[in-house]
Every structure is written in C-alpha cells, then in structure tokens.
Scaffold this motif. Structure first.
Motif, PDB file in Angstrom:
ATOM      1  N   LYS A   1      80.719  -3.731 122.614  1.00 54.99           N
ATOM      2  CA  LYS A   1      80.398  -2.422 122.022  1.00 54.99           C
ATOM      3  C   LYS A   1      79.119  -1.852 122.634  1.00 54.99           C
ATOM      4  O   LYS A   1      79.066  -0.692 123.036  1.00 54.99           O
TER       5      LYS A   1
ATOM      6  N   LYS B   1      75.613 -11.642 115.937  1.00 52.31           N
ATOM      7  CA  LYS B   1      76.088 -11.323 114.586  1.00 52.31           C
ATOM      8  C   LYS B   1      75.691 -12.448 113.658  1.00 52.31           C
ATOM      9  O   LYS B   1      75.544 -13.603 114.085  1.00 52.31           O
TER      10      LYS B   1
ATOM     11  N   PRO C   1      72.406  -3.997 109.050  1.00 49.73           N
ATOM     12  CA  PRO C   1      73.317  -4.183 107.907  1.00 49.73           C
ATOM     13  C   PRO C   1      74.777  -4.321 108.358  1.00 49.73           C
ATOM     14  O   PRO C   1      75.140  -3.865 109.436  1.00 49.73           O
ATOM     15  N   ASP C   2      75.560  -4.954 107.531  1.00 45.05           N
ATOM     16  CA  ASP C   2      77.006  -5.023 107.729  1.00 45.05           C
ATOM     17  C   ASP C   2      77.610  -5.125 106.332  1.00 45.05           C
ATOM     18  O   ASP C   2      76.949  -4.813 105.332  1.00 45.05           O
TER      19      ASP C   2
ATOM     20  N   GLY D   1      78.417  -5.897 102.809  1.00 47.05           N
ATOM     21  CA  GLY D   1      77.686  -6.582 101.739  1.00 47.05           C
ATOM     22  C   GLY D   1      76.174  -6.514 101.869  1.00 47.05           C
ATOM     23  O   GLY D   1      75.457  -7.057 101.017  1.00 47.05           O
TER      24      GLY D   1
ATOM     25  N   ILE E   1      92.282   3.009  99.535  1.00 45.68           N
ATOM     26  CA  ILE E   1      92.639   1.651  99.103  1.00 45.68           C
ATOM     27  C   ILE E   1      91.349   0.859  98.925  1.00 45.68           C
ATOM     28  O   ILE E   1      90.482   0.871  99.802  1.00 45.68           O
TER      29      ILE E   1
ATOM     30  N   ARG F   1      89.571  -2.937  96.846  1.00 45.21           N
ATOM     31  CA  ARG F   1      89.907  -4.333  96.494  1.00 45.21           C
ATOM     32  C   ARG F   1      90.881  -4.434  95.331  1.00 45.21           C
ATOM     33  O   ARG F   1      91.760  -5.281  95.321  1.00 45.21           O
TER      34      ARG F   1
ATOM     35  N   GLY G   1      76.960   2.923 114.310  1.00 46.02           N
ATOM     36  CA  GLY G   1      75.935   2.119 113.642  1.00 46.02           C
ATOM     37  C   GLY G   1      74.925   1.571 114.628  1.00 46.02           C
ATOM     38  O   GLY G   1      73.707   1.764 114.475  1.00 46.02           O
TER      39      GLY G   1
HETATM   40  P1  NAD Z   1      80.634  -2.341 102.666  1.00 47.21           P
HETATM   41  O1  NAD Z   1      80.420  -3.653 102.060  1.00 47.21           O
HETATM   42  O2  NAD Z   1      79.648  -1.247 102.410  1.00 47.21           O
HETATM   43  O3  NAD Z   1      82.070  -1.734 102.293  1.00 47.21           O
HETATM   44  C1  NAD Z   1      83.269  -2.458 102.394  1.00 47.21           C
HETATM   45  C2  NAD Z   1      84.235  -1.823 101.389  1.00 47.21           C
HETATM   46  O4  NAD Z   1      85.528  -2.402 101.551  1.00 47.21           O
HETATM   47  C3  NAD Z   1      83.817  -2.063  99.939  1.00 47.21           C
HETATM   48  O5  NAD Z   1      83.941  -0.862  99.208  1.00 47.21           O
HETATM   49  C4  NAD Z   1      84.800  -3.124  99.464  1.00 47.21           C
HETATM   50  O6  NAD Z   1      85.064  -3.069  98.074  1.00 47.21           O
HETATM   51  C5  NAD Z   1      86.034  -2.773 100.283  1.00 47.21           C
HETATM   52  N1  NAD Z   1      86.954  -3.900 100.446  1.00 47.21           N
HETATM   53  C6  NAD Z   1      86.677  -5.211 100.617  1.00 47.21           C
HETATM   54  N2  NAD Z   1      87.791  -5.945 100.716  1.00 47.21           N
HETATM   55  C7  NAD Z   1      88.805  -5.068 100.629  1.00 47.21           C
HETATM   56  C8  NAD Z   1      90.225  -5.194 100.655  1.00 47.21           C
HETATM   57  N3  NAD Z   1      90.799  -6.395 100.809  1.00 47.21           N
HETATM   58  N4  NAD Z   1      90.984  -4.085 100.531  1.00 47.21           N
HETATM   59  C9  NAD Z   1      90.404  -2.869 100.381  1.00 47.21           C
HETATM   60  N5  NAD Z   1      89.065  -2.682 100.337  1.00 47.21           N
HETATM   61  C10 NAD Z   1      88.294  -3.769 100.442  1.00 47.21           C
HETATM   62  O7  NAD Z   1      80.772  -2.631 104.235  1.00 47.21           O
HETATM   63  P2  NAD Z   1      80.560  -1.613 105.434  1.00 47.21           P
HETATM   64  O8  NAD Z   1      79.160  -1.738 105.921  1.00 47.21           O
HETATM   65  O9  NAD Z   1      81.116  -0.271 105.074  1.00 47.21           O
HETATM   66  O10 NAD Z   1      81.477  -2.312 106.551  1.00 47.21           O
HETATM   67  C11 NAD Z   1      82.885  -2.155 106.579  1.00 47.21           C
HETATM   68  C12 NAD Z   1      83.416  -2.551 107.936  1.00 47.21           C
HETATM   69  O11 NAD Z   1      82.756  -1.758 108.941  1.00 47.21           O
HETATM   70  C13 NAD Z   1      83.170  -4.012 108.352  1.00 47.21           C
HETATM   71  O12 NAD Z   1      84.253  -4.446 109.147  1.00 47.21           O
HETATM   72  C14 NAD Z   1      81.925  -3.924 109.202  1.00 47.21           C
HETATM   73  O13 NAD Z   1      81.826  -5.007 110.113  1.00 47.21           O
HETATM   74  C15 NAD Z   1      82.166  -2.605 109.907  1.00 47.21           C
HETATM   75  N6  NAD Z   1      80.945  -1.983 110.441  1.00 47.21           N
HETATM   76  C16 NAD Z   1      79.921  -1.639 109.629  1.00 47.21           C
HETATM   77  C17 NAD Z   1      78.788  -1.043 110.165  1.00 47.21           C
HETATM   78  C18 NAD Z   1      77.629  -0.562 109.303  1.00 47.21           C
HETATM   79  O14 NAD Z   1      76.748   0.130 109.845  1.00 47.21           O
HETATM   80  N7  NAD Z   1      77.591  -0.852 108.023  1.00 47.21           N
HETATM   81  C19 NAD Z   1      78.707  -0.814 111.547  1.00 47.21           C
HETATM   82  C20 NAD Z   1      79.779  -1.161 112.356  1.00 47.21           C
HETATM   83  C21 NAD Z   1      80.904  -1.756 111.797  1.00 47.21           C
END
Ligand code: NAD
Length: 468
Positions: free
Chosen positions: A94, A106, A147-148, A150, A254, A256, A357
């Motif tokens: 990336k 990571k 952040p990622d 959780g 959708i 959890r 991000g």
């Molecule tokens: P987050 O924890 O803020 O949000 C994740 C969301 O997905 C939550 O609302 C959770 O309830 C929901 N969820 C979890 N399991 C689920 C399921 N089985 N079905 C449906 N929903 C479900 O996390 P985030 O920071 O938004 O990250 C989400 C994804 O994006 C991850 O794959 C992460 O690696 C990726 N990502 C995040 C960032 C960032 O800046 N935060 C950057 C690049 C990639």
C-alpha cells in the motif's frame, strides 16, 4: 471449501505471486520482498480487577526497504500471527503504491476492547506500549503505529504519552504514532481519512468510463445504490460522505448483530448514533437479522468496511454488486475474487482503496517532524494575494464581486483544506495509475493485480538502487 489461497495471508501472497510473475521478478528478489522480516509476540501481565490478566500482543515488520515502517494496531479477539503478517504485507504494498515513504508493519492486541473500562484499557495500552518501546517497535524513526479496528484517537494518545514519558529528551516523540487527537499532535482530517479516501477513490473511478463500462455501471455517483458492511470509523465516514456530498443512496448497512435496509436511503448519522447508544443496529427502523440477504442485495456499489474474509467462495455467487470497493483489508478471498471477476464485477482493491488512512498518517508524521501545522505560514499570504487580484479585476471591469463570492474566493487554505487536497491528489493519481496499467495490458486480469504490480516495481527499484 476454502483452500490455502483463501486464508487472508494466502490471498495476499497468491496475489503477490501472480503480480510478480507478470512483472518478471527474479526468484531471489521475489522471496526477499514477499517474506515477513520479523514478528514479535509478547505476552504481558496487567493487574486488573483484583487479579493478574495476561494479554498477547503482536507487531510484525514486513519490509524495511524504507524506514520508518508503518501500520495500524488493532484490538481484536480474533487477531493472530498470520493475520498480522498479512496486514503488514499489505501495508508494504500500500505504501509503495501511494508513494508514502514507509516500509510495512502491523500490530494487534488480542482483546475485546468492549469488555474493559476506559481506565483499564489505558493501563493495558500503556503496558503494551512499554513492551513495544523496549524493542524499538514504536519510534518516530523506526516504527510508527496508527489506529485500526478497535482502536482510535484515544489509544494513540495513550501510546504517544507513554512513549514521551519513556523518552523525555526525544524532540520528535509525537511522531511515534499517528492518528492522535489534534490536541496531542494529531492532524485535522485523520479520523475521517480512510472513509474520505474511499469517497475520493469512487469519484475517480467514476471519471473512468471504460472501467464503468466493464462493470455495466452508468455514469454519476448520484442515486447509486450502496450497501455498506461495518459502520465503524471507515464505513461510517465513507457512507456519510457518499450520501451527503455525492447524493448516493445507502440502501443497506450490515453490522455484527444484523442489518438495516431502507430503499429510500438510510439516515447514516441517525443509525450511527443508534449503534453508539445501543451497541448494535437492532431496533432501528428497517432492522433484519438476515445479514446474508443484505449482502446479496441488488446494488451498484458494495463497501465492505468491517474485517477480512467476508466474501468467500461460499457467498460470492450471491453478490450482485457491480462495483466492490474494499474499504476493509482483505474482505474478498482469492477464489471469491475470481468468481466476481468472471461476472465482471469491478473490484477496487484494498491496497489502494483504504490507503487514505496511511496517506493522512504520513501528513501527520511530517507535521510532527516539522513542528508546525500545514498552512500556518502561507494562509494569510494567499488571502492577501487573492485580495490584490480581486481588487485589480474589480477596478479593470468597474464592478464589485458579490460579498458571498468574495469571502469564498479570498479564503486561504486551512490545515483541513490542505489535508483533503493532498489526499484527493493521492487517491486520484493512484486510481489513474492502476486503471491505466490494467487497461493497457491484456495479461493483467484486474485492478488488484495492476496495483500489486506497481507496488512490486517500486519496491524492487528501491532494492536495485541499493545494489540488491
Ligand atoms: P472499527 O472498529 O472502527 O469498525 C469496524 C466496524 O465493523 C464496527 O462497527 C464493527 O461493529 C463492525 N463489524 C465487526 N465485525 C463485523 C461483522 N462480522 N459483520 C458486520 N460488521 C462487523 O474499525 P475501522 O478502523 O473502521 O476498520 C475497518 C476495516 O478498515 C479494517 O479491515 C481495517 O483494517 C481497515 N482499515 C482501517 C483504517 C483506519 O484508518 N481506521 C485504515 C485502513 C484500513
């Protein structure tokens, strides 16, 4: 049945191999780039609730061809070494693709963050930071977490503060993590950055008629039907911006504990507030337990923004979306990708789609090293220049520019304006480069392979310049 290529790590590595074949990478360099340099596993105890609780944490460093290495830390009960290594590898590719000057890393802590009170989480996070700091796995020059899933601004503030305590003489200590609150050295626009990047990526995709034609999508984001999986940081911002600013219609979300459907468009802010209040989507207007049917809804665009491995060989044939933009890392397994490709679904791959991000994290790191916010020096100068130009034009034509326009025209750029402009530029250039590569070489099956090829070419150039 899933095979090895359908594990998260297997999918990333198989995509890498396919792209490396097309690039014509020699075996030695292929091995060097593909392999994860190191993974540190730590088990540490924290006194909590009258007992000693042991936690497991990981920090993988995939590639140090550029330093510092960079990548988020997730808090999840499902984290394991393979997952962290797959995510670290994706970070390497990336960063190379969007020209962020970092190697890939990571981290993860095996924990359910909702099971602990904030003061407990703070102790756990500070303890984890100490373990990482001991091995230079958090450091402005060597390894910069973010952040990622959780984790968010709060955890990054704890980590930065703990690092600062351990290194009181380090001038650049705020640059040890990104994604911090603005009051603790963060940058405006970082919280929204990944979701904003998804929006910019889709806007750029819609400027490429040939790609839309491939997927059978009509021009214009307005009124496009969108399904989002995961309304967390990334999913919420992407859904909010696309519905509010581009007038797309989010027909399904959708989460959890089920899903929400509304053909006339879900009120994203309302649903987001409901989730925060109630811990899930249950009870919201349009709620259904049947998440699988929402994943299979007729829609133009699907945004998986939760976690990896959600579109698999078991459900890929049900998916009707014409475009899938991988906001999450690794949501589509390797075999599912082939199935979707065969029916001409346009997949905008994670290593590009969620790079917003790390892009804004890069800006934050630069801000921390330069100790000045973007726009501080030039904003008023830019305003004065515009005032002079406007005055000259007004005098020449003998008319005044209306007041409302005037304010807009002369306004100098704020930090947020500059961050968004930089992010937009990165996302536009990124899409244009992968689309051009894919469209100009019939051997390249999809945007994912094209993106991986560009990343591999850049990393191998970096090794070549070292004489390797
Ligand atoms: P987050 O924890 O803020 O949000 C994740 C969301 O997905 C939550 O609302 C959770 O309830 C929901 N969820 C979890 N399991 C689920 C399921 N089985 N079905 C449906 N929903 C479900 O996390 P985030 O920071 O938004 O990250 C989400 C994804 O994006 C991850 O794959 C992460 O690696 C990726 N990502 C995040 C960032 C960032 O800046 N935060 C950057 C690049 C990639």
């Amino acid at each position: 049945m899933s095979t090895n290529v359908d594990t998260f790590l297997g999918s990333v590595e198989t995509t890498f191999d396919q792209a490396a074949d097309l690039v014509g990478l020699n075996d030695e360099l292929r091995h060097k780039i593909k392999i994860c340099n190191s993974t540190y596993v730590v088990r540490f105890g924290v006194r909590l609730r009258g007992g000693l609780v042991t936690f497991t944490g990981y920090r993988s460093v995939h590639s140090e061809h550029r330093e510092p290495v960079k990548g988020g830390i997730r808090y999840s009960l499902h984290a394991d070494q393979d997952e962290v290594e797959a995510l670290a590898a994706l970070m390497t590719y990336k960063c190379a693709l969007v020209e962020a000057p970092f190697g890939g890393s990571k981290g993860a802590l095996v924990i359910d963050p909702t099971a602990w009170e904030p003061h407990e989480l703070e102790r756990i996070t500070r303890r984890f930071t100490q373990e990482l700091a001991k091995r230079h796995l958090i450091s402005p020059a060597q390894n910069v977490p973010a952040p990622d899933m959780g984790t968010g601004e709060r955890e990054m503030a704890w980590m930065a503060d703990e690092y600062k305590r351990l290194n009181p003489n380090e001038l650049n200590s705020w640059a040890c993590v990104t994604g911090k609150p603005v009051s603790k050295g963060g940058i405006r626009g970082r919280v929204e950055a990944t979701g904003r990047g998804v929006q910019y990526a889709l806007r750029e995709c819609f400027r490429h008629p040939k790609d839309l034609e491939f997927a059978g999508v009509t021009p214009g984001l307005k009124d496009k039907r969108i399904v989002v999986q995961g309304l967390g940081n990334v999913g919420y911002h992407a859904a909010q911006f696309l519905s509010q600013e581009d007038e797309a219609i989010v027909v399904g979300v959708i989460e959890r504990d089920g899903a929400v459907v509304d053909e006339s468009g879900i009120d994203i802010d309302g649903l987001h507030m409901h989730i925060h209040k109630n811990g899930g989507v249950k009870g919201y207007k349009g709620y259904t337990e049947d998440s699988a049917s929402v994943l299979a809804m007729e829609c133009d665009i699907m945004i998986p923004a939760a976690l990896e491995g959600v579109i698999t060989v078991d459900n890929a044939n049900d998916i009707k979306a014409k475009i899938i933009i991988e906001a999450a890392n690794g949501p589509i397994t390797f075999t599912a990708n082939q199935i979707l490709l065969d029916r001409k679904c346009l997949i905008i791959p994670d290593l590009y789609a969620n790079a917003g991000g790390v892009t804004v994290s890069y800006f934050e790191w630069v801000k921390n090293l330069s100790h000045i916010r973007f726009g501080r020096l030039g904003r008023r100068q830019a305003e004065n220049q515009m005032i002079n130009i406007l005055s000259a034009v007004e005098e020449l034509v003998g008319k005044k520019v209306p007041e409302g326009w005037r304010d807009k025209i002369i306004e100098g750029p704020t930090e947020l304006d500059l961050v968004r402009s930089g992010l937009d530029d990165v996302m536009r250039e990124g899409y244009a480069s992968i689309s051009a590569k894919w469209n100009n070489d019939s051997r390249i099956p999809d945007l994912r392979t094209a993106a991986m090829m560009i990343a591999i070419e850049r990393i191998s150039d970096s090794y070549s310049s070292l004489g390797i």
